[in-house]
Design a protein around this motif. Sequence first.
Motif, PDB file in Angstrom:
ATOM      1  N   ALA D  69      20.636   3.081   2.741  1.00  0.00           N
ATOM      2  CA  ALA D  69      21.424   2.869   3.955  1.00  0.00           C
ATOM      3  C   ALA D  69      21.029   1.567   4.637  1.00  0.00           C
ATOM      4  N   VAL D  70      19.724   1.259   4.650  1.00  0.00           N
ATOM      5  CA  VAL D  70      19.309   0.047   5.348  1.00  0.00           C
ATOM      6  C   VAL D  70      19.270  -1.155   4.421  1.00  0.00           C
ATOM      7  N   GLU D  71      19.432  -0.915   3.117  1.00  0.00           N
ATOM      8  CA  GLU D  71      19.383  -2.012   2.169  1.00  0.00           C
ATOM      9  C   GLU D  71      20.498  -2.999   2.525  1.00  0.00           C
ATOM     10  N   GLY D  72      20.161  -4.259   2.580  1.00  0.00           N
ATOM     11  CA  GLY D  72      21.170  -5.250   2.930  1.00  0.00           C
ATOM     12  C   GLY D  72      21.103  -5.661   4.393  1.00  0.00           C
ATOM     13  N   ARG D  73      20.456  -4.836   5.234  1.00  0.00           N
ATOM     14  CA  ARG D  73      20.238  -5.281   6.623  1.00  0.00           C
ATOM     15  C   ARG D  73      19.009  -6.165   6.603  1.00  0.00           C
ATOM     16  N   THR D  74      19.221  -7.442   6.578  1.00  0.00           N
ATOM     17  CA  THR D  74      18.071  -8.329   6.390  1.00  0.00           C
ATOM     18  C   THR D  74      17.652  -8.948   7.706  1.00  0.00           C
ATOM     19  N   ILE D  75      16.389  -9.169   7.836  1.00  0.00           N
ATOM     20  CA  ILE D  75      15.876  -9.999   8.910  1.00  0.00           C
ATOM     21  C   ILE D  75      15.645 -11.371   8.285  1.00  0.00           C
ATOM     22  N   PRO D  76      16.194 -12.410   8.881  1.00  0.00           N
ATOM     23  CA  PRO D  76      16.113 -13.727   8.229  1.00  0.00           C
ATOM     24  C   PRO D  76      14.666 -14.111   7.947  1.00  0.00           C
ATOM     25  N   ASN D  77      14.490 -14.850   6.874  1.00  0.00           N
ATOM     26  CA  ASN D  77      13.193 -15.395   6.488  1.00  0.00           C
ATOM     27  C   ASN D  77      12.138 -14.325   6.231  1.00  0.00           C
ATOM     28  N   THR D  78      12.558 -13.170   5.779  1.00  0.00           N
ATOM     29  CA  THR D  78      11.572 -12.187   5.355  1.00  0.00           C
ATOM     30  C   THR D  78      11.806 -11.914   3.886  1.00  0.00           C
ATOM     31  N   PRO D  79      10.745 -11.534   3.186  1.00  0.00           N
ATOM     32  CA  PRO D  79      10.869 -11.371   1.735  1.00  0.00           C
ATOM     33  C   PRO D  79      11.779 -10.209   1.348  1.00  0.00           C
ATOM     34  N   GLY D  80      12.262 -10.264   0.147  1.00  0.00           N
ATOM     35  CA  GLY D  80      13.172  -9.229  -0.323  1.00  0.00           C
ATOM     36  C   GLY D  80      12.895  -8.876  -1.763  1.00  0.00           C
ATOM     37  N   SER D 141      -0.939  -4.725  -3.104  1.00  0.00           N
ATOM     38  CA  SER D 141      -1.763  -5.793  -2.538  1.00  0.00           C
ATOM     39  C   SER D 141      -1.125  -7.148  -2.822  1.00  0.00           C
ATOM     40  N   THR D 142      -0.498  -7.280  -3.990  1.00  0.00           N
ATOM     41  CA  THR D 142       0.203  -8.535  -4.260  1.00  0.00           C
ATOM     42  C   THR D 142       1.289  -8.763  -3.216  1.00  0.00           C
ATOM     43  N   PHE D 143       2.076  -7.718  -2.996  1.00  0.00           N
ATOM     44  CA  PHE D 143       3.159  -7.843  -2.008  1.00  0.00           C
ATOM     45  C   PHE D 143       2.586  -8.194  -0.638  1.00  0.00           C
ATOM     46  N   TYR D 144       1.465  -7.542  -0.313  1.00  0.00           N
ATOM     47  CA  TYR D 144       0.878  -7.776   1.004  1.00  0.00           C
ATOM     48  C   TYR D 144       0.531  -9.251   1.174  1.00  0.00           C
ATOM     49  N   PHE D 145      -0.031  -9.844   0.135  1.00  0.00           N
ATOM     50  CA  PHE D 145      -0.404 -11.244   0.260  1.00  0.00           C
ATOM     51  C   PHE D 145       0.808 -12.155   0.206  1.00  0.00           C
ATOM     52  N   GLU D 146       1.909 -11.657  -0.314  1.00  0.00           N
ATOM     53  CA  GLU D 146       3.137 -12.453  -0.292  1.00  0.00           C
ATOM     54  C   GLU D 146       3.950 -12.160   0.952  1.00  0.00           C
ATOM     55  N   GLU D 147       3.318 -11.556   1.955  1.00  0.00           N
ATOM     56  CA  GLU D 147       3.965 -11.335   3.250  1.00  0.00           C
ATOM     57  C   GLU D 147       5.077 -10.301   3.178  1.00  0.00           C
ATOM     58  N   TRP D 149       5.490  -6.524   3.580  1.00  0.00           N
ATOM     59  CA  TRP D 149       4.702  -5.363   3.981  1.00  0.00           C
ATOM     60  C   TRP D 149       5.593  -4.457   4.817  1.00  0.00           C
ATOM     61  N   LEU D 150       5.095  -3.271   5.168  1.00  0.00           N
ATOM     62  CA  LEU D 150       6.016  -2.303   5.767  1.00  0.00           C
ATOM     63  C   LEU D 150       6.461  -2.672   7.173  1.00  0.00           C
ATOM     64  N   ASP D 151       5.764  -3.601   7.828  1.00  0.00           N
ATOM     65  CA  ASP D 151       6.213  -3.966   9.166  1.00  0.00           C
ATOM     66  C   ASP D 151       7.040  -5.247   9.169  1.00  0.00           C
ATOM     67  N   LYS D 152       7.424  -5.734   7.968  1.00  0.00           N
ATOM     68  CA  LYS D 152       8.143  -7.010   7.948  1.00  0.00           C
ATOM     69  C   LYS D 152       9.656  -6.842   8.135  1.00  0.00           C
ATOM     70  N   ASN D 153      10.236  -5.911   7.423  1.00  0.00           N
ATOM     71  CA  ASN D 153      11.689  -5.716   7.522  1.00  0.00           C
ATOM     72  C   ASN D 153      12.056  -4.334   6.987  1.00  0.00           C
ATOM     73  N   PHE D 154      13.348  -4.034   6.992  1.00  0.00           N
ATOM     74  CA  PHE D 154      13.794  -2.694   6.576  1.00  0.00           C
ATOM     75  C   PHE D 154      13.443  -2.421   5.136  1.00  0.00           C
ATOM     76  N   LEU D 155      13.652  -3.448   4.296  1.00  0.00           N
ATOM     77  CA  LEU D 155      13.365  -3.247   2.890  1.00  0.00           C
ATOM     78  C   LEU D 155      11.897  -2.879   2.730  1.00  0.00           C
ATOM     79  N   GLY D 156      11.036  -3.631   3.431  1.00  0.00           N
ATOM     80  CA  GLY D 156       9.611  -3.340   3.352  1.00  0.00           C
ATOM     81  C   GLY D 156       9.307  -1.941   3.846  1.00  0.00           C
ATOM     82  N   SER D 157       9.844  -1.593   5.015  1.00  0.00           N
ATOM     83  CA  SER D 157       9.561  -0.267   5.583  1.00  0.00           C
ATOM     84  C   SER D 157       9.948   0.822   4.619  1.00  0.00           C
TER      85      SER D 157
END
Lengths: 382, 624, 122, 231
Positions: D69-80, D141-147, D149-157
Motif C-alpha cells: 500500500a505504501v510502496e511508491g510513496r517516496t520521500i525525495p532523496n531517500t534510498p529505494g 547492516s549493509t543497508f544501514y550504512f547505505e542510509e 533504515w526503518l526511519d528513512k522512508n515508507f519503504l524502509g519502515s
Amino acid sequence: MPETQQPAGRDDKEPGRTSPAGRAARRQTAARQRWLRLAAALLPLIALAFLSACANEAIGGPSGEPLDASTIDVKSDWNQDIFNLYTLVFLLAGVVFIIVETALLYSVFRFRRRPGDRLPRQIHGNNLVEIGWTLAPALLLVVVAIPTVQLIIRQESPPPPDSLRVEIIGHQFWWEVRYPDLGVVTANEIHIPVGRTAAFSLTSADVQHAFWIPKMGGKKDLYPNRVNQMHFNPFETGVYYGQCSELCGESHAFMKLRLMVDEPAAFDRWAAEQNVPTTPLFDDRARFERGQLLFNQCVACHVLYGHPNPAANQPAGKIGPNLTRIGSRTTIAAGWLDNTPANLVRWIRNPDAIKPGNKMIAFENLSQEDLEALAYYLTSQK
Amino acid sequence: MATTTQAPPRVLRRPVEAPSGLWSWLTTVDHKRIGVLYGVSSFLFFLAGGIDALLIRLQLGKPMNELFSPDHYNGFVTMHATTMIFMALMPMSVAFFNYIVPLQIGARDVAFPRLNAFSFWVFLLGGLIMSSSYLVDAIPNQGWYGYAPLTIREYSPGLNVDFWIVGLQILGVATIAGAINFFVTIINMRAPGMSLMRMPLFCWMTLITTVLILLAFPVFTIALTELLFDRHFGTTFFDSTRGADPLLWQHLFWIFGHPEVYILIMPAFGIISEIIPVFSRKPLFGYAAMVLASMAIAFLGFGVWAHHMFTTGAGPVAYTFFALSTMLIAVPTGVKIFNWLGTLYGGSINLRPPMLFAVGFIGTFVIGGLSGVMHGTVPVDWQQSDSYWIVAHIHYVLFGGTMFALFAGIHYWWPKFTGTMLNDKLGQATFWTMLVAFHVTFFPMHFLGTAGMPRRMSIYPTGTGWDFWNLVATVGAFALAASVWLFVMNAFISLRRGEPAGNDPWDGATLEWAIASPPPVYNFARIPTVSSRDPLWVEKRSEETAVELGFAPRRAVAVVADPVEARVHMPNPSFWPLVAAVGLSMIFAGFLMPWYLGAFPLITLLGIPVLMVGITSWSFEPAG
Amino acid sequence: MSRDYPGADAEARHGSTAHDAHAHPTPATYIKIAVILLIITIAEVVVLYIPSETEGFGLTWFQPVLIPAFLILAAIKFVIVVGYYMHLKFDDSFFLRVFGFALLIALTIATAVIALFHGISL
Amino acid sequence: MARAIAHDEQGRLLPQAGHGDSDIHDHGHDDHGGEHPTSTGLNNVKVLMWTFIASECLLFGSLISTYLAVEGRTIPNTPGPELFDIPYTSVSAFVLLFSSLSMVLALAGLQAGDQRQLRIWLFVTAALGLVFLGGQYYEFSTFYFEEFWLDKNFLGSSFFLLTGFHGAHVTVGVIWLLALWLYSLRYGIAPEKSLLVEISGLYWHFVDVVWIVIFAVVYLIPYSRIEGGGH
C-alpha cells in the motif's frame, strides 16, 4: 412424566396444585405486567413527541444567533437528497420494526406458559417460511440500495463549473478558509452566496478533522496529505452552525465554525471588502496605536493585512488564523467565544484556560491596559 | 433415568476435592475455575467501564459543564470504550466459553488447559496495565479507534497512547491464544456422537467467534506494532508529517474492527439461542439456517470494514461496494431474529429472568440492527457518522445486544456456576430496571444525533437544543447503574443463602444440565454419547410423551449414574502459565518505561528470559 | 513430554492410517522437489534480468509480464512447499480447509487494500 | 411440519448409546486405551499448529499489504529498491528452501526409526536457519550504512518491519530446533513421538513459505520496476 423430570422452576407447578383463586390473581398480575410492557413500548413514541416540541423552541447561542444544527432542518440541495433517502429508509425500518416487535410481543403474550400446559409441538423448522424471510428482507434492501447508489454517484460527481471554490484547511483547533478565485483568506466563518453551489476542497494541516454543517448535509473528513471534495447548494440565507466531528485532540469540542449564507450581492460586497486594506474604525488614536505596536508580538504567527509591520502582511509560514478584518467576525476562538473586547482580552491573556492544548501562547505578562489596547486594535479591524 | 449423581472417580491422579486458597487459584488449569476468574475480573472491568460512562454522562448532563477537563473527558471516552470492548464484553464471553463449552460438548477440559490459564493471566495483566494509566494520569485519550495521525508522537507526546498500545497488544495475545484453544477444543474434544451439526448453538457461535478472532486480531496486532514502531523507533507508517497516508491506519484498524463487532455479538447470539428454546420448551427453529446465517455473517464481516469510513472520501466505487456488502449482511442477521421468533411462536414461554433478558435482547437488538442498516445507506451515514446516532446504535448493539445477552447468560447459568438460584423477584427487578433505564439512556441519543450533536464532545454550548435529552440520558445512565447494582445484590444474596439449584433447574436441553451444580472437577463421570441435538430433553421425556411428540424414545446421554471411568485423567495445576504471562507482559510494558534510565530496554529484555523460562518449564514439567 | 500432547498414541494411529492411504513421499522425492524449487528460484532471478539484458533483441515486451511471472512462480513454489513438505497434499483435508480459508481471506483483504490505495480510490 | 422429527432421522445413523460399554473406546480405530481420542481423529497439537499458521497468514498478509500500500510513496532523496542485491538475496532464499528439505529429511529419518538421520538433519536445519539469520544481519547492516533504515522512508519502515518480523520467526524456529536437537541427543526421540518434530517442521516450512512470498513481492517486483530494469 415422572417426578424426577420436573424442572425445579417455581412457577412451573402442576395445574392441580393451583387453586382457582390463585389462578385469578396470576391473571391479574399478568394484566398489570402487560400494561407495564405496553408503556415501555410506547416510551419511544412519547419521546418523539417531546422532540418535536423541543425542535421549535426559540434558542440562541452566545452571540444570539441560533445554534441549532438539526440534520433534518433541510437548507441545501444535498441535505434534501439525504433527507429524502433518510425518510425512505426510516419508514421501511419503521415497518420492519413494527412487524418484528409485534410478532415478538404477540408470541410472548399468546404463548405464555400457563399452568397445565403440555409440551408444545416440537417444530424444528420450515423451509418455505425460512426461505421467505430470507428473501423478503433482501428485496427490501434492494429498494434501499438503488437510491443509495444513485445518490452516491450524484454527490461524488464533480460540481457544476460555475461553483464557488472554497478551500478548508483543518488545524488543531480552528478552520482556515481560502477562496482561491477571490484571493480571500479568513478563518472559522465561511461566507458563501445563496443559490450557488459551493465546492469545498478539504485538507488538514495536522491531524484528522471532519467538516460538518448539519443543515447543509453530511460530513467529510479532512486529512493531511489528502484532499477531499464536497459540494452543496444552499437555498436559504442565514447563519449555520458547524462543528469538527472527528476527535482531533484535547480541544476538539471547541472547534466550531459558522457558515454565513448571504444574498449574492452581500456576499460580493463581503468578498470585495476582504481584498482591500482595512480602514480601521476607531476614536481613541493613542489606544489604537498602542495596540498596533503591541501587535508586533503577534506577527510571527498571524497575518493582518494593513499592519505596518511587513511580517504581518506575509502569509508564508504563519501557523495562526489570518486576522484581517477580525473586527467584522462575530466570534473568536473558532466560534467558541463572542467577538467582544472583553473576550479578546481573556483569550489573549491565557488561551489555554479557554481551549486547553491549543497552540497560541499566553500573554500573561501584558498588563490589563495593554491587553485592552490590543483588543481595541483588533476590534477596529472591520 | 435422569438421576445424575456422580460417584467420585476411582482413579485420579490429583485430589478430587479442589484445593482452596490463593495458590490454588493462581495455579489452576481447571476450565471452570478459569471461567470463574474470567467472569469475575471481566465483571469488575465492566464496573470500571461503567464508572467511566457515568463520569461521561455527568459531564454531559448540562451544557457548558466544566466538571472535568477536556483531556480527562477524552480519556474517559477512550477508556470507557476500550475497557468495555476488550476488558469486559470479550472476556465475559470468554468466561462463558470457558465454563460452558467443555460441558456442552461433553469434555473434561479444554484441549490445552495450561494455555487456557496463560490466556487468562495475560488478559488480566494486560487489563491491569492498561487501567494503571489512571494512576499516573496518562489515560489514553485518543479514542478507542486510535486514528493516526493523532496517535503519533508529534500530536500525542505523552504516555497515554503508549498505555493503549501496550495494553491492547497484551490483551491481543490473550485473545488469540484463547481463540486457538477453543477452536481446537470444539473441533476435537466433542463427546462421541456429537457431530458439528448436533452441537448446541452456543458452541457453534463460539467456534465462529474463534475463527473471527484468529483472522481479525493479527491485523490489529500489526497495526499496533506499526504504531508502536512509529512512536518509538521513528518509522513512518502513519507519520503524516513525513508524507504518510492517514487512511492506512483506518483500513488496518477497521479490517480488524468490523469483525471485532461480530466477535462481540456472536457469543450473545449463542446464549440467546440456548435460552429461548429452553424457556419455550421447543427446539430451536431452523437450526441449520441459524448456523449457516452465522457463518455468512462471519464471512461477509470481513468484507464490510470500510462502512466505518463513508466520510473518508474513499470514492464512489468503494462506497457502493461497501454499502451493498453491508446491506447484504443484514439478511443473515434478519434470518437469526426471525428464527428466534419462530422458536417463540407456538412455544410454552416461561418468563423467568433469563428469558426476560433474552426477549429484551431481541426487542432491543432489532432497533440496533435497523439503525445499522441506516448507517449502511451511505448518504444517510454522511449525516449520522460520528454523531450521537452512532453512539445510540453501538449501545443498542453492544449493551442492548451483547450485554443483555450476557446478563441472560449469567442468570441462566448462575445455578450451574454456583449451585444456588438467583432470586427471581430481584432478577425481574433487575431486568425491568435495566430495560427501562437502557432505553431512557440511549433512545434520546438518536434525537441528539438528529439534532446534530457530534460524539466525543467534552463540552457543548447552551442554546444548541441538546440540553434536555442529554439530561434525560444522564438520568437514565444512573438508573442503569442502579440496575447493575440490583444484580450485584442478587448475586451476593444468592451466594450467601440462595436456594439450592439442583442439577437441572430450567429443564435444560444440553449436557451441562445432566451433571451436578457446580460440576465436579472431572465434569462427567463417564463421557456421554450423544445422538441428538437436545440430548437431555430426549433422555428426560418419557416414552409416551416422546412418541406422541414424534420422538423416538432412546437414551441419548450415557453420562448419568454410570460408574466412573477407570482412567479419568485430569491435568495438574501449574504456575508456569502465570510466569510466562508475566514475562510476556514485561516485554510490552517495557515500552512504558522512560528511555533515559535505560528502563525501557531493561524491562523488555528481562521479560524475554522470564517468558522463555515460563514456556520451557511449562513444556518440560511432568505430565499430569 | 507434556499432557498438552495428549494424543501421541492417537497421532500414531492417525499417522498410520495416513501412511496406509497415501504413503508419504520418500526422501528421494523430497530431494527432487528441492531441485525443482532451486530451478524456479533461479528462473525468477533470470526472468528479472531478461528485459535489461535483451533490450537490443526486441524482448522489451517482457517487462509488463514480469510481475505476473513473479507472482506465478512464487505461487508454484508456495504450493509445492505447502503441499509436499508440509504434507498438506497427503494429510487430512481439514488442515487444507483451515489453511485455505485463512489464505483466501488474507488474499482478498490484501487485494482490496492494495486496490484501494493504488487504484479505485481516485 | 417439515422437519418435525429430525432427531429420529439423525439418531439412527449413529451408534446406539447406552447399551453396555459403547462409549468412547469404540469410537475411533485402534485406540491404545490411553489418552483422549479426538473427535476428528486429528491430533490436538497439530490442529493447534495449523490454526496458528492460518492466523499467521493474516499477520504476514497485513505486513505485506502495508508494504504494497505504501510502496511508491517516496520521500525525495531517500534510498529505494535499487539497493537490493538480488543475487545475494536469492542465495538466502535458497538457504531457507534447503533448510525445508533438511527438515523433511529429519522427519522422514525419525519416522523410519533412524535417530542418526534425525539428529544430523535437525542440526543442519537449525544451522541453515542461523546462516539465513547471519545473511539477514549482513544485509541489514549493509543497508544501514547505505542510509536505508526503518526511519528513512515508507519503504524502509515496511521493509524492515516485514523482514524483521520474519527474522524473528526464524529466530524462534532456530531456538525450537536446537532445543529439539539437544533433546534428541540427550534422550532420543521415539518414532511414536514424531509429532514433536512434525509440529516444529510445520512451523519451519511456514516460515520458509513466507519467505517465498517476501522474495517475490518485496524484492523482485519493486526491483523490476526501477527505471532501467535490473541494473
